[in-house]
Scaffold this active site. Structure first.
Site, short mmCIF file in Angstrom:
data_model
loop_
_atom_site.label_atom_id
_atom_site.label_comp_id
_atom_site.label_asym_id
_atom_site.label_seq_id
_atom_site.Cartn_x
_atom_site.Cartn_y
_atom_site.Cartn_z
CG ASP A 1 -2.11 1.05 1.19
OD1 ASP A 1 -2.03 1.77 0.38
OD2 ASP A 1 -2.82 0.96 2.28
CG ASP B 1 -9.25 3.66 1.24
OD1 ASP B 1 -8.49 3.48 0.24
OD2 ASP B 1 -8.79 3.58 2.41
C1 GLA Z 1 -5.26 2.63 2.62
C2 GLA Z 1 -6.00 1.56 2.01
C3 GLA Z 1 -6.79 0.75 2.54
C4 GLA Z 1 -6.30 0.18 3.87
C5 GLA Z 1 -5.64 1.44 4.70
C6 GLA Z 1 -4.83 0.89 5.81
O1 GLA Z 1 -6.07 3.60 2.99
O2 GLA Z 1 -6.36 2.04 0.52
O3 GLA Z 1 -7.22 -0.24 2.10
O4 GLA Z 1 -5.40 -0.72 3.62
O5 GLA Z 1 -4.73 2.01 3.85
O6 GLA Z 1 -4.11 2.05 6.59
#
Ligand code: GLA
Length: 657
Positions: free
Chosen positions: A405, A468
């Site tokens: 990520d 997200d």
């Molecule tokens: C980002 C990702 C999420 C999750 C969070 C964790 O926002 O897109 O899917 O993994 O980080 O902190």
């Protein structure tokens, strides 16, 4: 009073003529707007949805309601109103962009339908006779082109009322109807029909099968080195033959009620994730509250709930298993790495290898998470500067899946040039490939730099195409449309990922909240799952496993719906018909049949017709309703169904015999 003849006449007249009731004006903006059923933006009294003055065609309106399509306003009139008047259009704040449609229904009958209203166009004026009506429904549609800039104003909106004031009410509640019949007691084998493994890598696969236990399993044609436990259906080992080739296997399952068989292909080669990964991820349920115990419990429930019998197999931890330099919970604060540079998990994770072993013991696969940056998105240890050691550590611990990520990597590469966007992924995928395990590589960088064009080239097996979804969950359908636009790039081993399945109990993303019932209606949940399957999206559930109810399990676990997602041809479906309130999505399948989803995106149930020609079909076809697992029979040229508000009819369309 002395009565004269004239006065008597007046009294008489008053007695014979029905009373002309007094009317008054009730403005829409005076009513309780909190109940407007709307996913995008909060409706505003006497302001646009962006809380500016209401302005359309350069004209300012003192009164009215600013809102956003799609949405609906339900008004209880109870026969007390005579007219509904309004000036409707897109607010000038969208700068000539956006488009929407307006429909008004009175007691379910269409009273008014606008043409497509475009940003910058003159608004339309409504003056409708609503006398005697009990219920008025105002519907805003997105005109079939997505919801961006659809800021609809109901300017000067008012009711001419003779009795009690109208009331705004919530949209009618939907019952959570379980469409799928329970699986039979006799065995049915489910899940993917093809699976990739690199030569000599550890293999673990639990044959997904519904039906009463005890059940005996067999697998004909397993390559040497793999062994099946006939009681659990779990296959483990390493394929001994280093040759890159496909091993056709027949899985068999038998119990006191009958027997089943299913063809399966083990493809020894370079490509993993030949079908979209299926599993569970903790993020939207547990955020930074996750513990080893929760992960183990999720693995237990994946098996006991029947999810594993439908094909779910990855149990994936997300952020917050490591230490953070600072966090509200002191048990998550500590050294990020030990004296050898190895990541130190926080106190809730006593033994990461034992956790992976536990998950493997159930025949499932374990997933882990980190960022290429110095810190993860939630501020926990990242891999920056330790990539090689972390890849080895994850492999030594026994993890089978890595979500990588981007997060704070922007500090390292602020320019967002394509080569900078690719760099950390190229590096980590090479490191993963050098390990003695297969690790599915999940890119998470929110779609930047059109990742779908190069995600596969940098070694990714799936990549998030957007931010997200938890932040815009009620906009799942629009997120799906945007994800579907990248369909040409999806193929076996390379999947567009619109983010997790957030149904059942999920925590609100904006506050990393505790799990609560998801805000989507039952029909929206069917649509959500159908869209994800039509798009060959990774099916990763991210709700609270301890609160799975029969409805949620029914949405997650219908084997014929999952077959659409897991189809070995690996094509991503997309919308082929997009009209106001009606969409048809198709996905070609390996056996020559076509998966077709009919979506009613409007605010009321509607009868919708699939025109075979519109999806490239002609003549007679056999149709099967996948949610109900029911053959519908043979249809010629068209098929019509009544589809609930925001609901779906998901079909498999086969050539007629
Ligand atoms: C980002 C990702 C999420 C999750 C969070 C964790 O926002 O897109 O899917 O993994 O980080 O902190």
């Amino acid at each position: 009073m002395k009565l004269t003849c004239g006065t008597a006449v007046i009294f008489l007249l008053a007695a014979c003529v029905p009373a002309l009731a007094e009317t008054r004006t009730v403005w829409l903006d005076e009513l309780d707007l909190g109940v407007i059923h709307q996913g995008w933006g909060t409706p505003q009294p006497r302001k646009s949805v962006k809380e500016r003055e209401i302005l359309m065609g350069g004209k300012r309106y003192e009164r009215g309601v600013g809102s956003h399509a799609p949405g609906s306003i339900h008004v209880e009139l109870d026969g007390n109103a005579e007219r509904f008047q309004a000036v409707v259009g897109l607010d000038d704040e969208v700068g000539g962009q956006g488009s929407a449609t307006i429909k008004v229904f009175g007691d379910g009958k269409l009273l008014f339908e606008s043409a497509v209203l475009k940003g910058g166009n003159a608004p339309v004026t409504l003056d409708l006779d609503v006398s005697g009506l009990r219920r008025l429904t105002l519907i805003m549609g997105d005109a079939g082109d997505g919801i961006s800039y659809d800021n609809v104003d109901w300017a000067d909106a008012k009711f001419i009322v003779s009795g009690e004031s109208p009331k705004l009410v919530a949209a009618p509640r939907e019952e959570a109807v379980i469409l799928t019949p329970p699986p039979p007691a006799s065995p049915e084998i489910n899940g993917p029909r093809i699976f990739g493994v690199t030569p000599g890598a550890p293999f673990i696969y639990r044959i997904p099968a519904t039906g009463e236990r005890p059940m005996r399993f067999a697998a004909d044609g397993l390559p040497a080195g793999l062994a099946l436990d006939p009681d659990t259906g779990i296959i483990t080992g390493r394929v001994e033959n280093p040759e890159k080739r496909t091993w056709p296997v027949t899985f068999r399952a038998e119990n006191g009620h009958g027997a089943a068989a299913r063809e399966f292909h083990i493809v020894v080669g370079d490509t993993l994730a030949l079908t979209p990964p299926m599993g569970w991820n903790h993020w939207y349920a547990h955020y930074d509250r996750v513990t080893d115990a929760m992960m183990r419990e999720a693995a237990d429930i994946m098996v006991s709930s029947g999810m594993a019998d439908a094909g779910y197999m990855y149990v994936n931890i997300d952020d917050c298993w490591m230490n953070a330099p600072k966090h509200r919970d002191p048990k998550r604060v500590g050294p990020l790495r030990d004296e050898n540079g190895v990541l130190v998990p926080n106190q809730y994770f006593p033994d990461m290898a034992a956790l992976a072993d536990y998950i493997h013991g159930k025949g499932l696969r374990a997933g882990i998470y980190i960022s290429p940056g110095k810190l993860t998105c939630a501020g926990f240890a990242g891999s920056y500067g330790h990539e090689a050691l972390d890849a080895k550590t994850f492999s030594d611990w026994g993890y089978d899946f890595l979500k990588y990520d981007w997060c704070s990597y922007s500090e390292v590469a602020p320019n967002k040039r394509i080569d900078s966007l690719k760099k950390p992924y190229i590096e980590m995928s090479a490191l993963l490939r050098a390990q003695d395990r297969d690790m599915v590589f999940n890119l998470c960088q929110y779609g930047w730099g059109s990742v779908w064009k190069w995600g596969e080239e940098v070694g990714g097996h799936c990549w998030r195409t957007a931010g997200d979804l938890g932040f815009e969950l009620t906009g799942y359908h629009d997120v799906a449309r945007r994800n579907a636009a990248h369909h040409p790039y999806a193929r076996p081993g390379a999947w567009n990922d619109p983010d997790y399945l957030q149904i059942g109990y999920v925590g609100a993303a904006n506050v990393m909240g505790d799990p609560v019932p998801c805000p989507l209606t039952p029909n929206e949940q069917y649509s959500y799952m159908s869209l994800w399957c039509l798009m060959a999206a990774p099916l990763v559930y991210s709700g609270d496993m301890t609160r799975l109810d029969p409805f949620t399990l029914n949405v997650l676990c219908n084997p014929e719906v999952i077959d659409i997602d897991q189809d070995p041809l690996g094509k991503q479906g997309f919308p082929v018909v997009q009209e106001d309130g009606f969409e048809v999505w198709t996905k070609p399948l390996e056996d020559g049949s076509l998966a077709v989803g009919l979506f009613n995106t409007e605010e009321l149930p509607r009868e919708l017709t699939l025109d075979f020609a519109a999806v490239g079909l002609k003549g007679k076809r056999q149709l099967r309703d996948l949610w109900r697992r029911q053959d519908l029979g043979e249809f010629e040229n068209t098929f019509t169904a009544t589809i609930p508000r925001h609901g779906v009819c998901l079909l498999r369309v086969c050539p007629a015999p």
